[in-house]
Design a protein around this motif. Structure first.
Motif, mmCIF file in Angstrom:
data_model
loop_
_atom_site.group_PDB
_atom_site.id
_atom_site.type_symbol
_atom_site.label_atom_id
_atom_site.label_comp_id
_atom_site.label_asym_id
_atom_site.label_seq_id
_atom_site.Cartn_x
_atom_site.Cartn_y
_atom_site.Cartn_z
ATOM 1 N N SER A 38 0.815 -1.219 0.000
ATOM 2 C CA SER A 38 0.000 0.000 0.000
ATOM 3 C C SER A 38 0.844 1.263 0.000
ATOM 4 O O SER A 38 2.026 1.257 0.357
ATOM 5 N N LEU A 39 0.191 2.340 -0.374
ATOM 6 C CA LEU A 39 0.664 3.672 -0.031
ATOM 7 C C LEU A 39 0.157 3.913 1.389
ATOM 8 O O LEU A 39 -1.058 3.988 1.617
ATOM 9 N N VAL A 40 1.074 3.995 2.346
ATOM 10 C CA VAL A 40 0.715 4.073 3.759
ATOM 11 C C VAL A 40 1.077 5.446 4.319
ATOM 12 O O VAL A 40 2.230 5.865 4.232
ATOM 13 N N TYR A 41 0.085 6.101 4.866
ATOM 14 C CA TYR A 41 0.328 7.340 5.598
ATOM 15 C C TYR A 41 0.252 7.010 7.080
ATOM 16 O O TYR A 41 -0.828 6.782 7.631
ATOM 17 N N THR A 42 1.411 6.963 7.727
ATOM 18 C CA THR A 42 1.418 6.628 9.148
ATOM 19 C C THR A 42 0.959 7.804 10.004
ATOM 20 O O THR A 42 0.564 7.613 11.151
ATOM 21 N N ARG A 43 0.980 9.015 9.439
ATOM 22 C CA ARG A 43 0.469 10.192 10.145
ATOM 23 C C ARG A 43 -0.936 10.513 9.625
ATOM 24 O O ARG A 43 -1.225 11.612 9.177
ATOM 25 N N GLY A 44 -1.813 9.525 9.725
ATOM 26 C CA GLY A 44 -3.204 9.712 9.357
ATOM 27 C C GLY A 44 -4.025 10.108 10.578
ATOM 28 O O GLY A 44 -3.684 9.745 11.717
ATOM 29 N N TYR A 45 -5.125 10.829 10.351
ATOM 30 C CA TYR A 45 -5.963 11.305 11.447
ATOM 31 C C TYR A 45 -7.441 11.265 11.061
ATOM 32 O O TYR A 45 -7.792 11.274 9.875
ATOM 33 N N VAL A 46 -8.290 11.211 12.083
ATOM 34 C CA VAL A 46 -9.726 11.431 11.912
ATOM 35 C C VAL A 46 -10.070 12.710 12.665
ATOM 36 O O VAL A 46 -9.478 12.992 13.709
ATOM 37 N N PRO A 47 -11.015 13.520 12.164
ATOM 38 C CA PRO A 47 -11.291 14.803 12.830
ATOM 39 C C PRO A 47 -11.840 14.655 14.242
ATOM 40 O O PRO A 47 -11.554 15.484 15.099
ATOM 41 N N ASP A 48 -12.639 13.604 14.477
ATOM 42 C CA ASP A 48 -13.263 13.418 15.788
ATOM 43 C C ASP A 48 -12.976 12.003 16.276
ATOM 44 O O ASP A 48 -12.945 11.059 15.483
ATOM 45 N N SER A 49 -12.786 11.861 17.578
ATOM 46 C CA SER A 49 -12.413 10.563 18.153
ATOM 47 C C SER A 49 -13.605 9.794 18.687
ATOM 48 O O SER A 49 -13.485 9.018 19.624
ATOM 49 N N LEU A 50 -14.765 10.017 18.095
ATOM 50 C CA LEU A 50 -15.991 9.312 18.455
ATOM 51 C C LEU A 50 -16.545 8.671 17.196
ATOM 52 O O LEU A 50 -16.557 9.286 16.130
ATOM 53 N N CYS A 51 -17.045 7.426 17.323
ATOM 54 C CA CYS A 51 -17.309 6.624 16.132
ATOM 55 C C CYS A 51 -18.352 7.206 15.181
ATOM 56 O O CYS A 51 -18.112 7.249 13.965
ATOM 57 N N ARG A 52 -19.497 7.651 15.673
ATOM 58 C CA ARG A 52 -20.547 8.063 14.736
ATOM 59 C C ARG A 52 -20.147 9.261 13.880
ATOM 60 O O ARG A 52 -20.245 9.204 12.646
ATOM 61 N N PRO A 53 -19.703 10.370 14.473
ATOM 62 C CA PRO A 53 -19.271 11.482 13.617
ATOM 63 C C PRO A 53 -18.086 11.126 12.741
ATOM 64 O O PRO A 53 -17.981 11.608 11.609
ATOM 65 N N SER A 54 -17.196 10.253 13.243
ATOM 66 C CA SER A 54 -16.044 9.844 12.445
ATOM 67 C C SER A 54 -16.468 9.043 11.225
ATOM 68 O O SER A 54 -15.988 9.269 10.113
ATOM 69 N N TYR A 77 -7.802 1.370 4.020
ATOM 70 C CA TYR A 77 -7.875 0.964 5.425
ATOM 71 C C TYR A 77 -7.634 2.160 6.334
ATOM 72 O O TYR A 77 -6.736 2.979 6.106
ATOM 73 N N LEU A 78 -8.394 2.227 7.424
ATOM 74 C CA LEU A 78 -8.157 3.170 8.515
ATOM 75 C C LEU A 78 -9.000 2.741 9.713
ATOM 76 O O LEU A 78 -9.837 1.832 9.595
ATOM 77 N N ALA A 79 -8.774 3.380 10.852
ATOM 78 C CA ALA A 79 -9.605 3.164 12.042
ATOM 79 C C ALA A 79 -10.515 4.362 12.237
ATOM 80 O O ALA A 79 -10.162 5.492 11.884
ATOM 81 N N ASP A 80 -11.692 4.130 12.822
ATOM 82 C CA ASP A 80 -12.618 5.250 13.031
ATOM 83 C C ASP A 80 -12.179 6.144 14.184
ATOM 84 O O ASP A 80 -12.443 7.338 14.193
ATOM 85 N N ASN A 81 -11.512 5.576 15.163
ATOM 86 C CA ASN A 81 -10.920 6.359 16.248
ATOM 87 C C ASN A 81 -10.016 5.442 17.063
ATOM 88 O O ASN A 81 -10.035 4.223 16.906
#
Length: 439
Positions: free
Chosen positions: A63-79, A271-275
């Protein structure tokens, strides 16, 4: 005429980063894998010394992997809403998991089946119908789509999916996925069946795989749990670590199925995590401070991977910033589709655009939405990361901003705000400028 064609090609390559838009006959299938409650550190390829994730490690190598990835909010529904719309929470209007009800004696989680409170839940859910979500936009180009796992916005059809597992009926326990939450934990057959039918019909497909894994309850199969029952780990840690590997295995099973069906090379995997989630060592199924629901990297950081064999050159990027607001424009561009002008993200396959980016932003809200008609009233923090500096600003005017060098201090142990007042001022101005454009 020749010069015009060359000029058009130059503009095209500049906008797409040289990846090349897929023609209708070669548009990729799309598999979106979303981990649920997993820290950015909790993978083999991210350097965890105990947790084993061999399948995601392999995907990272491809993959092209961005290890400095972020989600704007750390709560699942808004994320999750950000991932599917490409909009910040203040733009899509889904800022918490549940509405605050006018009767404080009623728990918002229990009140969803009561008709007198229906408006509060419906006000949140119907917002997803006002946005051109990924499955809606892909559907206009002939894609069929499947929702599995976590889904908060009522029935899957409200998000534009052509098929799904979640009914969303509050009278039957609908809240955050209902029947869809069986995916992963109870097998992957609904996805396998959908992909085989899409292949037979000659249709490109989009799969939303958002299992409630490694999310609590941490109930891993014994074969995974045994590997992590060690003297240096508490029972709570052992169970969470085993859940991470169990989730990894399901990802491996999905990719193996694509390979068996000879679809891997025609499928874009993101691939990513929601929070994030940092396991409290002494409380099973509970997160520690500075993780989920917080503005710290333990809650908002995630690796973001983009893989398409033969089309995307594998690369690990430990320097540049990526955000979940980038998922929608990345998918649409890879599929040869126009990106709505109001999306704030960028195409992660456009390396020039990624390298020119200097800052990303986010906003943290309370678990319950204080006022469904004014969703930003629940704001607790705003944050900005500008290159290596991260500023966290409390919504409470009496709160003090915090400043961290997240490259030198990734665990955010040293607040440098008092040592760099001018930098705090500069980043605050940049953050305020971004926030001033909120809808």
């Amino acid at each position: 005429m020749w010069l015009l064609l060359v000029g058009a090609l130059f503009v095209f390559l500049r906008e797409t980063g040289g990846i090349g838009l897929a023609q209708e006959s070669s548009r990729p299938n799309v598999l979106l894998i979303i981990s649920d409650d997993q820290a950015w550190t909790d993978y083999g390829f991210m350097g965890h010394s105990v947790i084993q994730t061999p399948h995601l490690d392999r995907l990272a190598r491809e993959s092209l992997v961005y290890t400095r990835g972020y989600v704007p909010d750390s709560l699942c529904r808004p994320s999750l809403a950000t991932i599917i719309t490409g909009l910040y929470p203040h733009q899509h209007g889904i800022t918490g998991n549940d509405p605050t009800l006018p009767d404080p004696k009623v728990n918002p989680m229990a009140g969803r089946a009561r008709p007198e409170f229906a408006r509060f839940y419906e006000t949140l859910m119907r917002r997803i119908e006002t946005h051109p979500t990924l499955p809606r936009l892909l559907g206009q180009a002939g894609y069929i789509s499947l929702q599995t796992g976590k889904w908060w916005e009522g029935a899957y059809t409200r998000g534009g999916f052509t098929e799904g597992m979640t009914h969303g009926d509050p009278k039957r326990g609908g809240r955050h996925g209902d029947a869809g939450l069986a995916i992963g934990r109870e097998g992957l057959e609904p996805i396998f069946d959908f992909i085989q039918r899409a292949k037979k019909a000659g249709k490109p497909f989009f799969v939303w795989y958002a299992p409630m894994m490694p999310h609590s309850p941490h109930t891993p199969p014994e074969k995974y749990l045994q590997k992590y029952q060690r003297p240096d780990l508490t029972p709570a840690q052992s169970r969470y670590y085993a859940m991470c590997e169990w989730f990894d295995q399901t990802c491996g099973d999905l990719i193996a199925f694509l390979e068996k069906e000879k679809l891997r090379e025609s499928t874009l995997i993101i691939y990513l995590a929601d929070n994030g989630w940092i396991q409290d060592p002494n409380r099973p199924n509970q997160f520690a401070p500075r993780s989920k629901r917080s503005p710290y990297d333990g809650g908002i950081r995630t690796p973001i991977m983009v893989s398409w064999p033969g089309k995307i050159t594998p690369l690990r990027d430990d320097e540049n910033l990526a955000s979940s607001i980038d998922i929608a424009p990345t998918v649409l561009t890879a599929c040869g589709l126009p990106v709505p002008a109001n999306l704030p993200g960028i195409n992660l396959l456009n390396r020039e655009a990624v390298q020119q980016r200097r800052a990303i932003f986010g906003e943290i809200y309370e678990h319950n939405v204080a006022d469904v008609d004014h969703p930003t009233k629940s704001l607790s923090f705003r944050w900005i990361i500008h290159e290596n500096w991260k500023l966290i600003v409390p919504a409470d005017q009496n709160g003090k901003p915090e400043l961290y060098d997240v490259v030198a201090d990734p665990l955010e142990t040293r607040d440098l705000a008092s040592a760099h007042p001018e930098l705090v001022k500069k980043l605050m101005e940049e953050l305020d400028h971004w926030w001033s454009g909120k809808e």
